[in-house]
Motif scaffolding. Structure first.
Motif, mmCIF file in Angstrom:
data_model
loop_
_atom_site.group_PDB
_atom_site.id
_atom_site.type_symbol
_atom_site.label_atom_id
_atom_site.label_comp_id
_atom_site.label_asym_id
_atom_site.label_seq_id
_atom_site.Cartn_x
_atom_site.Cartn_y
_atom_site.Cartn_z
ATOM 1 N N ASP A 54 75.793 55.927 31.809
ATOM 2 C CA ASP A 54 76.558 56.552 30.739
ATOM 3 C C ASP A 54 76.387 58.065 30.838
ATOM 4 O OD1 ASP A 54 77.935 57.046 28.372
ATOM 5 O OD2 ASP A 54 76.411 56.184 27.066
ATOM 6 N N CYS A 55 77.367 58.744 30.313
ATOM 7 C CA CYS A 55 77.248 60.174 30.096
ATOM 8 C C CYS A 55 77.368 60.356 28.585
ATOM 9 C CB CYS A 55 78.336 60.940 30.851
ATOM 10 S SG CYS A 55 78.137 62.720 30.685
ATOM 11 N N GLY A 56 76.245 60.161 27.898
ATOM 12 C CA GLY A 56 76.234 60.216 26.446
ATOM 13 C C GLY A 56 76.223 61.647 25.940
ATOM 14 N N ARG A 68 74.423 63.997 28.484
ATOM 15 C CA ARG A 68 73.233 63.616 29.245
ATOM 16 C C ARG A 68 73.503 62.328 30.022
ATOM 17 N NH1 ARG A 68 68.584 65.630 26.294
ATOM 18 N NH2 ARG A 68 69.268 66.677 24.420
ATOM 19 N N HIS A 69 72.952 62.251 31.213
ATOM 20 C CA HIS A 69 73.034 61.032 32.009
ATOM 21 C C HIS A 69 72.051 60.011 31.422
ATOM 22 C CE1 HIS A 69 73.634 58.512 35.541
ATOM 23 N NE2 HIS A 69 72.324 58.331 35.558
ATOM 24 N N ASN A 112 79.383 57.714 23.444
ATOM 25 C CA ASN A 112 79.015 57.064 24.693
ATOM 26 C C ASN A 112 80.247 56.613 25.462
ATOM 27 O OD1 ASN A 112 76.753 56.189 22.506
ATOM 28 N ND2 ASN A 112 75.869 56.710 24.469
ATOM 29 N N HIS A 113 80.127 56.664 26.776
ATOM 30 C CA HIS A 113 81.184 56.216 27.689
ATOM 31 C C HIS A 113 80.545 55.413 28.819
ATOM 32 C CE1 HIS A 113 84.002 58.826 25.625
ATOM 33 N NE2 HIS A 113 83.127 59.801 25.720
#
Length: 181
Positions: A128-130, A154-155, A108-109
């Protein structure tokens, strides 16, 4: 001569006292205390930090429980509540029912999209763009990887709220399809 120096000294003390930021009856504030006060986290910064920590904690707790598909893990409620906790528990129960476990960890970010209200934050929206490409499902009985569809980036959108006890918990989240970020 001494009288004159004494008068100047008293005048300086009175002048310095008048420039002080303290009120009568309060102890004087040192420059160190003033500097420390300005370094303390502001409510918005603290809310952002605690909300992101809860968000990341939710994913970590979920990954830990997913190793055995333990939908009843008390750890799940540490960082999630309401719809978020329900969604996690239902997903883990479905995996348990279907004989699946999950290995690995999501990546995660998260970033903070908004904080509300600014003066005394109680809600933080996180985006997040996990990446779940290293967090995969396996058959519990054979250890073979399960065909669980595509994995990847994924968003994700999450709402994190301050609870009555002062803790921050994810109350809801939505995960989009692979390739949405």
């Amino acid at each position: 001569m001494n009288l004159r120096h004494g008068a100047v000294g008293v005048s300086l003390v009175l002048l310095l006292g008048a420039c002080s930021s303290t009120r009568p009856g309060e102890p004087p504030v040192s420059s160190t205390a003033t500097a420390t006060r300005s370094v303390l986290p502001q409510p918005v910064d603290e809310a952002k930090e605690r909300a992101v920590a809860a968000y990341l904690g939710m994913w970590s707790d979920m990954a830990d429980a997913a190793v055995t598909s333990d939908w009843r893990s008390p750890k799940l409620a540490s960082n999630a509540t309401a719809d978020a906790l329900s969604r996690i528990s239902r997903g883990l129960y479905a995996d348990h029912y279907n004989g699946l476990v999950t290995k690995g960890k999501p990546v995660n970010h998260p970033t903070v999209e908004s904080v509300e209200p600014a003066a005394a934050p109680t809600t933080v929206n996180v985006v997040d763009c996990g990446d779940d490409s290293q967090w995969l499902k396996y058959r519990a009985d054979t250890g073979q990887q399960a065909d669980d569809g595509p994995s990847g980036r994924r968003h994700i959108e999450a709402k994190v709220k301050k609870a009555v006890d002062g803790s921050w918990k994810v109350v809801d989240f939505a995960i989009q399809d692979v390739g949405t970020c």
